[in-house]
Design a protein around this motif. Structure first.
Motif: not given
Length: 292
Positions: A264-292
């Motif tokens: 059931x996992x692949x179908x759940x992934x499709x539903x998950x990605x259709x429902x929410x927006x995602x970025x990488x952790x590195x991008x989240x840090x950058x958007x949060x003003x964390x200097x890398x």
């Protein structure tokens, strides 16, 4: 520390939460049965299936790569990076941090970073401990990671569990008190005075899909980003029995629990990605003003 999972809106557009999807790139026998097992070729096909699903939805993920996999299949790791995903470290041996000394841990992580850097041409800045094994007794690992150049970790599960977790640790990203390291904990929800896991892995496989989505929605409504995770072998329905036929000793109980609901996992992934927006952790840090 400010929330680092909220995307900055464009003028005239509403604020939108960007969650984080992460993949522990490891092979099932090593991850579940122990580091004494060999890396099998099944990890390649399983990871490519994950990449296909991510590509279909335009999702960029953070891959915490076990460098034993990278040593055997460097092209796979190169292809993950070429597809636009972030490469981070999952250590080398998949030995639990609780079973290593500080010196052994430093050697393991440094070896992992060296291998990954040779493949992708850049030194990773993220790390996740095998089986979330940074616990109260292994908090010494944080300063070691910082000294090795790691900028963020996603290793502490803020839950009470017999094998891992620090129940009293923050549920949102925070800076370690004794080193320059940011911790990005896997997603939990607060119910009945306890933190309950909803982030992925077996929880995502065994819980009804609607429960996980509602939990993510509740975090989103509170302005919080969810750090989710999966393993490529979770898409490998029948894979445990295939490993057993290849000579890997697997008990009946392990076969039943590890194979349950993988289909059931692949179908759940499709539903998950259709429902929410995602970025990488590195991008989240950058958007949060964390200097890398």
């Amino acid at each position: 520390m400010r929330d680092i999972g909220v995307a900055q809106p464009e003028p005239g557009r509403p604020l939108q939460i960007a969650h984080n999807f992460t993949v522990d790139l490891e092979d099932w026998p090593v991850a579940v049965l122990g580091p004494q097992h060999a890396i099998s070729e099944r990890v390649v096909e399983n990871t490519r299936r994950v990449l296909q699903v991510l590509h279909w939805h335009g999702v960029r993920a953070t891959f915490f790569v076990l460098s034993r996999v990278a040593e055997r299949f460097p092209q796979l790791v190169y292809d993950v990076r070429a597809a636009g995903h972030e490469i981070a470290s999952h250590g080398h041996s998949h030995q639990l941090v609780t079973r290593m000394s500080p010196a052994e841990f430093a050697v393991d992580v440094r070896r992992s970073l060296d291998i990954l850097e040779r493949i992708i041409g850049e030194r990773p800045i993220g790390y996740r401990a095998p089986a979330f094994s940074i616990v109260e007794s292994t908090r010494w690992a944080g300063p070691i990671l910082a000294d090795l150049g790691i900028r963020y970790s996603s290793s502490i599960f803020p839950i009470r569990h017999r094998r891992y977790g620090i129940a009293g640790s923050p549920r949102e990203p925070y800076r370690w008190p004794d080193c320059d390291l940011i911790e990005c904990p896997p997603a939990t929800v607060r119910m009945l005075g306890r933190n309950l896991p909803v982030a992925g892995g077996g929880y995502f496989r065994l819980l009804p899909g609607v429960v996980a989505r509602r939990a993510i929605r509740s975090l989103e409504s509170a302005g919080r980003a969810a750090v989710l995770y999966m393993h490529p072998y979770e898409l490998d329905a029948g894979g445990v029995n295939e490993h057993r036929r290849a000579g890997v000793p697997v008990g009946l109980g392990r076969r039943l629990t590890q194979e349950l609901f993988r289909g059931r996992i692949e179908a759940r992934l499709h539903r998950l990605f259709e429902s929410f927006r995602f970025v990488t952790l590195r991008e989240s840090l950058r958007r949060g003003g964390i200097r890398l």
